[in-house]
Enzyme design. Sequence first.
Site, short mmCIF file in Angstrom:
data_model
loop_
_atom_site.label_atom_id
_atom_site.label_comp_id
_atom_site.label_asym_id
_atom_site.label_seq_id
_atom_site.Cartn_x
_atom_site.Cartn_y
_atom_site.Cartn_z
N LYS A 172 0.84 -1.20 0.00
CA LYS A 172 0.00 0.00 0.00
C LYS A 172 0.88 1.25 0.00
O LYS A 172 1.94 1.27 0.66
CB LYS A 172 -0.90 -0.04 1.25
CG LYS A 172 -1.97 1.04 1.32
CD LYS A 172 -2.87 0.82 2.53
CE LYS A 172 -3.93 1.88 2.69
NZ LYS A 172 -4.79 1.66 3.88
N SER A 217 -9.76 1.62 3.04
CA SER A 217 -8.92 2.38 2.14
C SER A 217 -7.87 1.54 1.41
O SER A 217 -7.30 2.02 0.43
CB SER A 217 -8.21 3.48 2.92
OG SER A 217 -7.33 2.93 3.88
N SER A 270 -9.81 -0.77 7.20
CA SER A 270 -9.28 -0.65 5.83
C SER A 270 -8.58 -1.86 5.27
O SER A 270 -8.25 -1.88 4.09
CB SER A 270 -8.33 0.54 5.75
OG SER A 270 -9.10 1.71 5.64
N1 GLN Z 1 -13.27 3.91 6.64
C1 GLN Z 1 -12.56 4.30 7.81
C2 GLN Z 1 -12.15 5.73 7.70
O1 GLN Z 1 -12.46 6.31 6.74
C3 GLN Z 1 -11.36 3.42 8.03
C4 GLN Z 1 -10.18 3.80 7.25
C5 GLN Z 1 -8.98 3.00 7.59
O2 GLN Z 1 -9.06 1.96 8.24
N2 GLN Z 1 -7.83 3.52 7.17
O3 GLN Z 1 -11.56 6.31 8.56
#
Ligand code: GLN
Length: 494
Positions: free
Chosen positions: A80, A155, A179
């Site tokens: 990532k 994400s 995410s």
């Molecule tokens: N969807 C969550 C957020 O927007 C989790 C994102 C993540 O785990 N990086 O914060």
Amino acid sequence: MKELTRLTAVELGEKIEAGEISSVEATKAYLDRIGQTDKDVHAYITVDTEGALARAEEVDRKIRAGELTGPLAGVPVAVKDNMCITGTLTTCASHILDNFKPVYTATAVQKLLDSGMVILGRTNMDEFAMGSTTETSYFGPTRNPWDLSRVPGGSSGGSAAAVAAESCAAALGSDTGGSIRQPAGFCGITGIKPTYGRVSRYGLIAYGSSLDQIGPMGKDVRDCAALLSVIAGHDEKDSTSADRMDTDFITGLSDGVKGMKIGVPADYLIEGLDPEVKRAVLEAADSFRAMGAEVEEFDLGMVEYAIPAYYVIACAEASSNLERFDGVKYGFRAKDFEGLHDMYKKTRSEGFGTEVKRRIMLGSFVLSSGYYDAYYVKALRVKALIKQAFDKAFEKYDVILGPVAPTTALPVGESLSDPIKMYLGDIYTVSVNLAGLPGISLPCGYDGKGLPIGLQLLGQTFEEKKILRAAHAFEDCFRDKLRRAPMVQEGGAR
Ligand code: GLN
């Protein structure tokens, strides 16, 4: 022999070790696959063709010389784009870092390299990992290999889509509020968010430092266990990393679930949960019963407070962490400005996208004097209560079973217009980060549109082995129903 890109990371590692395949051959096969699929899927921000091939040659040499003996040596993986790698573009999918080349490498990535893995490239993500769809990337959205008109989740959507499209053998993602698990669920792959502190965060560009955790995303449970065994462990460079020796996640993986106590939170199975997802999750619970586990429903409690507490804490930490991006030290700087403050203002205004700005503003607000107690401190109290609720549940159960997300993958564009709706989609994942627990997501069914449904198994802190064991048992009994992304079956993009 199965087509190269079809093998799991562990199978591929075994063949490389046995000298049946070289790392160069495997790397070339994956680079070809990226060429076939990525114009449609857009899982990658950067593909490092030359670097990966050079590295694979070096790894092959070392394997032949007996210098590299790890089970995953030579296996091509993706990372990532929020984990630093020396001299390699690391953008966090943001304009503000679109020319940033770090001068150090994240510990988790270094461990991949030390065990001989080859990095194919950097995967797409929501900007600064803020989102659940991989649509907030400065470089444009990633598409779901199961249906290119849908999001891959986020994400870590690029990592999930790359694994599902078979354009890498496995990948690293990061999970602040779901995410790793939610995109794994949307893309029909497996992903584990380790216990907070299990994997070093050194070199992971911070979103919410008390919540962030790096973890593996793979084709199956064994791959995730193997990868976790590589990246877990204490790191002096991260003061929050746990000093523990139990980093072998493979031994005992096949021990089954006989006698295991599994709790299903009844308060997860309420309104808002798609009926097809609910059915698949309850069928999974029945499979565990059939395998000899004791399964019952119970009330976990605090479920409705998880999202507000998470968004207050995550945004507060993000607003502080993202202060460092000011046009002085890293990345992009606005062109026309008058004086230092104007430079800060223009750089940040032009460099960050809408969702990131929204969260910086929300975070600054909840930390401002006058609102700090009312929002931030209250959210910390809720966080403590959520942890207590889980502790109580784990006195009785080994594993908690539930859905990963209320729905399957949504159409591209739907969430961007309604951020609150997107936040609500995190209901089953964020509390796990607030409590610092490990959680694994794996496929458990398909909806009427043929999209994968994710199952989530949670464990008490540092009990990754238990949830991996349960997941592995389930995977075995689900194997007959397991499908592949349509674009993979057809050997390319549709
Ligand atoms: N969807 C969550 C957020 O927007 C989790 C994102 C993540 O785990 N990086 O914060």
